[in-house]
Design an enzyme around this catalytic site. Sequence first.
Site, PDB file in Angstrom:
ATOM      1  N   ASN A  17       0.789  -1.276  -0.163  1.00 41.11           N
ATOM      2  CA  ASN A  17       0.291  -0.015   0.067  1.00 41.11           C
ATOM      3  C   ASN A  17       0.728   1.020   0.220  1.00 41.11           C
ATOM      4  O   ASN A  17       0.555   2.198  -0.358  1.00 41.11           O
ATOM      5  CB  ASN A  17      -1.232   0.039   1.616  1.00 41.11           C
ATOM      6  CG  ASN A  17      -2.234  -0.827   0.659  1.00 41.11           C
ATOM      7  OD1 ASN A  17      -2.983  -0.534  -0.108  1.00 41.11           O
ATOM      8  ND2 ASN A  17      -2.650  -1.896   1.701  1.00 41.11           N
ATOM      9  N   MET A  93       2.784  -2.539  12.624  1.00 39.26           N
ATOM     10  CA  MET A  93       1.435  -3.813  12.752  1.00 39.26           C
ATOM     11  C   MET A  93       2.061  -3.291  14.536  1.00 39.26           C
ATOM     12  O   MET A  93       1.505  -4.026  15.155  1.00 39.26           O
ATOM     13  CB  MET A  93       2.248  -4.771  12.911  1.00 39.26           C
ATOM     14  CG  MET A  93       1.978  -5.418  11.183  1.00 39.26           C
ATOM     15  SD  MET A  93       0.436  -5.540  10.654  1.00 39.26           S
ATOM     16  CE  MET A  93       0.021  -6.874  11.685  1.00 39.26           C
ATOM     17  N   ARG A  94       2.386  -1.642  15.008  1.00 41.00           N
ATOM     18  CA  ARG A  94       2.594  -1.174  16.297  1.00 41.00           C
ATOM     19  C   ARG A  94       0.981  -1.253  16.588  1.00 41.00           C
ATOM     20  O   ARG A  94       0.732  -0.002  15.608  1.00 41.00           O
ATOM     21  CB  ARG A  94       3.802  -0.534  16.843  1.00 41.00           C
ATOM     22  CG  ARG A  94       4.752  -0.920  16.068  1.00 41.00           C
ATOM     23  CD  ARG A  94       5.760  -2.072  17.203  1.00 41.00           C
ATOM     24  NE  ARG A  94       5.648  -3.105  17.470  1.00 41.00           N
ATOM     25  CZ  ARG A  94       6.288  -3.852  17.133  1.00 41.00           C
ATOM     26  NH1 ARG A  94       5.045  -4.585  18.321  1.00 41.00           N
ATOM     27  NH2 ARG A  94       6.467  -5.258  16.538  1.00 41.00           N
ATOM     28  N   LEU A  96      -0.193   2.080  18.166  1.00 39.99           N
ATOM     29  CA  LEU A  96      -0.243   3.345  18.678  1.00 39.99           C
ATOM     30  C   LEU A  96      -1.154   3.387  19.875  1.00 39.99           C
ATOM     31  O   LEU A  96      -2.285   3.605  20.214  1.00 39.99           O
ATOM     32  CB  LEU A  96      -0.214   4.386  17.982  1.00 39.99           C
ATOM     33  CG  LEU A  96       0.777   4.343  17.014  1.00 39.99           C
ATOM     34  CD1 LEU A  96       0.349   5.040  15.137  1.00 39.99           C
ATOM     35  CD2 LEU A  96       2.391   4.137  17.059  1.00 39.99           C
ATOM     36  N   ASN A 110      -5.369   4.593   8.646  1.00 42.19           N
ATOM     37  CA  ASN A 110      -5.089   3.596   8.047  1.00 42.19           C
ATOM     38  C   ASN A 110      -5.919   3.150   7.393  1.00 42.19           C
ATOM     39  O   ASN A 110      -7.168   2.904   6.795  1.00 42.19           O
ATOM     40  CB  ASN A 110      -5.185   2.868   9.612  1.00 42.19           C
ATOM     41  CG  ASN A 110      -5.116   1.588   9.588  1.00 42.19           C
ATOM     42  OD1 ASN A 110      -4.252   1.039   9.212  1.00 42.19           O
ATOM     43  ND2 ASN A 110      -5.800   0.433  10.164  1.00 42.19           N
ATOM     44  N   HIS A 112      -7.684  -0.865   6.308  1.00 40.18           N
ATOM     45  CA  HIS A 112      -8.212  -2.236   7.191  1.00 40.18           C
ATOM     46  C   HIS A 112      -8.588  -3.297   6.215  1.00 40.18           C
ATOM     47  O   HIS A 112      -9.926  -2.518   5.448  1.00 40.18           O
ATOM     48  CB  HIS A 112      -8.762  -1.982   8.175  1.00 40.18           C
ATOM     49  CG  HIS A 112      -8.742  -3.046   8.859  1.00 40.18           C
ATOM     50  ND1 HIS A 112      -8.365  -3.724   9.937  1.00 40.18           N
ATOM     51  CD2 HIS A 112     -10.205  -3.707   9.267  1.00 40.18           C
ATOM     52  CE1 HIS A 112      -8.446  -4.852  10.338  1.00 40.18           C
ATOM     53  NE2 HIS A 112      -9.932  -4.915  10.306  1.00 40.18           N
ATOM     54  N   GLU A 177      -7.852  -1.585  -1.570  1.00 41.99           N
ATOM     55  CA  GLU A 177      -6.842  -1.236  -1.534  1.00 41.99           C
ATOM     56  C   GLU A 177      -5.959  -0.397  -2.293  1.00 41.99           C
ATOM     57  O   GLU A 177      -5.423   0.686  -1.263  1.00 41.99           O
ATOM     58  CB  GLU A 177      -6.120  -2.394  -0.258  1.00 41.99           C
ATOM     59  CG  GLU A 177      -7.108  -2.924   0.863  1.00 41.99           C
ATOM     60  CD  GLU A 177      -5.441  -3.520   1.855  1.00 41.99           C
ATOM     61  OE1 GLU A 177      -4.652  -3.313   1.839  1.00 41.99           O
ATOM     62  OE2 GLU A 177      -6.006  -5.247   1.842  1.00 41.99           O
TER      63      GLU A 177
END
Length: 205
Positions: A17, A93-94, A96, A110, A112, A177
């Site tokens: 992406n 992948m964190r 926040l 983001n 998804h 996406e």
Amino acid sequence: MSPRARTVVLISGRGSNMSALVEAARSPDFAAEIVLVLSDEPGAPGLAIAREAGVAAEAIDFRAYPGKAAFEAALEARLRAERAEIVCLAGFMRVLSPSFVERWKGRILNIHPSLLPNLRGLNTHERALRQGVAEHGCTVHFVTAELDAGPIIAQARVPVLPGDDAEALAARVLREEHRIYPAALNAVARSLTSANVREARLNPR
């Protein structure tokens, strides 16, 4: 805000992406400029891909910090140093912290892989198949403290076909996406730019 919104993309892996955003931003009419790609994983393949595309790319290894607060402080410092105006999560992948997200409210996006609010979290394609849904898809949303629950900016739907497995369904969703994330970023950047222009006219220095 600058004429083209300075945008930093956060990744953890291959960054497909991110690549779509970088490609879209090559157009001079695109309202956002991708000025930096950051990863929490030094070995993320997307870092090399970004550099090959001519975009600065760096890692802030989360393992080098004693905890989330210290890692996020380093991340925040790098964003501020880059004069970032928008942050895009692209396979980052964190999770926040609420305080970090609040500081970037309305400016952190983001993508998804589901039709939110359905199927928040991970393994969305497998879960969609288990549920037997007729449609699946993807969502671009503003990031808030609650995971995958922020205001929706754009969605795209794909059919779930007979014989689909998770890999086939994921590939169909991923194509969408790559289409809607650049469009959503462009729209948000234009909106923020217009708002700042209006404010500057109302409150000249």
